[in-house]
Design an enzyme around this catalytic site. Sequence first.
Site, short mmCIF file in Angstrom:
data_model
loop_
_atom_site.label_atom_id
_atom_site.label_comp_id
_atom_site.label_asym_id
_atom_site.label_seq_id
_atom_site.Cartn_x
_atom_site.Cartn_y
_atom_site.Cartn_z
N HIS A 115 4.11 -1.55 -0.97
CA HIS A 115 2.71 -1.98 -0.80
C HIS A 115 2.28 -2.86 -1.98
O HIS A 115 1.56 -3.85 -1.80
CB HIS A 115 1.76 -0.77 -0.76
N ASP A 175 8.96 -2.86 8.47
CA ASP A 175 8.43 -2.63 9.82
C ASP A 175 8.49 -3.96 10.58
O ASP A 175 7.45 -4.54 10.93
CB ASP A 175 6.99 -2.10 9.74
N GLN A 207 8.64 -6.47 5.77
CA GLN A 207 9.74 -6.64 6.74
C GLN A 207 10.36 -5.31 7.15
O GLN A 207 11.05 -5.21 8.15
CB GLN A 207 10.81 -7.55 6.13
N VAL A 246 11.27 -3.73 0.02
CA VAL A 246 11.47 -3.27 -1.36
C VAL A 246 12.26 -1.95 -1.28
O VAL A 246 11.91 -1.06 -0.50
CB VAL A 246 10.13 -3.07 -2.10
N LEU A 275 0.40 4.75 -1.57
CA LEU A 275 0.98 3.43 -1.90
C LEU A 275 2.23 3.54 -2.77
O LEU A 275 2.29 4.36 -3.68
CB LEU A 275 -0.06 2.57 -2.62
N HIS A 276 3.21 2.71 -2.45
CA HIS A 276 4.44 2.65 -3.25
C HIS A 276 4.70 1.19 -3.61
O HIS A 276 3.89 0.29 -3.28
CB HIS A 276 5.61 3.27 -2.49
N SER A 310 6.39 5.63 2.75
CA SER A 310 5.60 6.82 2.42
C SER A 310 6.27 8.06 3.00
O SER A 310 6.15 9.16 2.47
CB SER A 310 4.19 6.69 2.98
N GLN A 337 -2.03 5.52 16.40
CA GLN A 337 -0.65 5.04 16.40
C GLN A 337 0.36 6.18 16.26
O GLN A 337 1.56 5.94 16.17
CB GLN A 337 -0.42 3.96 15.35
O1 PAF Z 1 2.11 -0.34 8.38
C1 PAF Z 1 1.13 0.43 8.30
O2 PAF Z 1 0.88 1.05 7.26
C2 PAF Z 1 0.23 0.61 9.52
O3 PAF Z 1 0.96 0.57 10.70
C3 PAF Z 1 -0.95 -0.38 9.56
C4 PAF Z 1 -0.45 -1.81 9.70
C5 PAF Z 1 -1.77 -0.25 8.29
C6 PAF Z 1 -1.84 -0.09 10.77
O4 PAF Z 1 -2.33 1.21 10.71
#
Ligand code: PAF
Length: 283
Positions: free
Chosen positions: A37, A150, A148, A176, A33-34, A186, A61
Amino acid sequence: MHVIKTVKAMQALSRTFRSSGRTIGFVPTMGSLHEGHMSLLRRSTEENDVTIVSIFINPTQFGPGEDFNRYPKDHKGDMEKISTLPVEAVFLPDVSEMYPKGFSTFIYVGGIGNILCGASRPDHFNGVATIVTKLFNSVAPDRAYFGQKDLQQAVVIKKLVQELNFDTEIVLCPIVRESDGLAMSSRNSYLSDEERKSAIILNKALQYGKALIMSGKEGDISSVKGKIAAFLASDPLVRIDYIELVHPESLEQVDTINGTVAICLAVNIGKTRLIDNTIINNG
Ligand code: PAF
């Protein structure tokens, strides 16, 4: 703070919150986490009675040869950061909990799942949509918070929620940035010192593109894209994946720079793939 490892226990806790009339805000993450998040978590704690965060590095993913095996992990740091906020629960399932042996049901994201990042990362958004569906079915959030940075992911998830009738509001939160403008991610931890210096060119290219559009002198999308490409190419460490000007809600390519436009970039610097974007309201 509850630390929950199974879907059943997560559903039971969520049911308890909901039956006492409390609203649930949810921040799905892959950990490490940064401040990006943390901004989502803070917003959730402000807007909901209860906040739940998930930490799960979702294998579906990541494509073959991508960074699933080396994705940064910082369990201790994550728990310390989360504990500074009024977060009720951390959902921390392992891979076998989310994808038990024989798992074979996936969400398929057509159309917008195959453009921009989806063009060079086939199946990525199918994996995102599948895990987000499973997380929503575990947490049953009233609101879920996405960054935003992503932008395509947020648009895919908004469409998923709308088309598959989830009773969850998707809240998009601002990017941010580090003090030099690099969008927090990350994956920034993969960058060498030299690559890290180069990486600030993404935000500079977006600002340059924005200035071109706002100047009113550029009538032509391909000219703006060409100038941004030349700007990025001035750094020898940068390899461009895409530069696109799209509508921020539909992700459709815009054919005029009047109105609302998102400039979206993806580049590779060394072995690290970085994305960034900016949304411009130009009359
Ligand atoms: O953005 C992310 O960290 C990931 O794509 C998510 C939304 C947690 C799904 O794994």
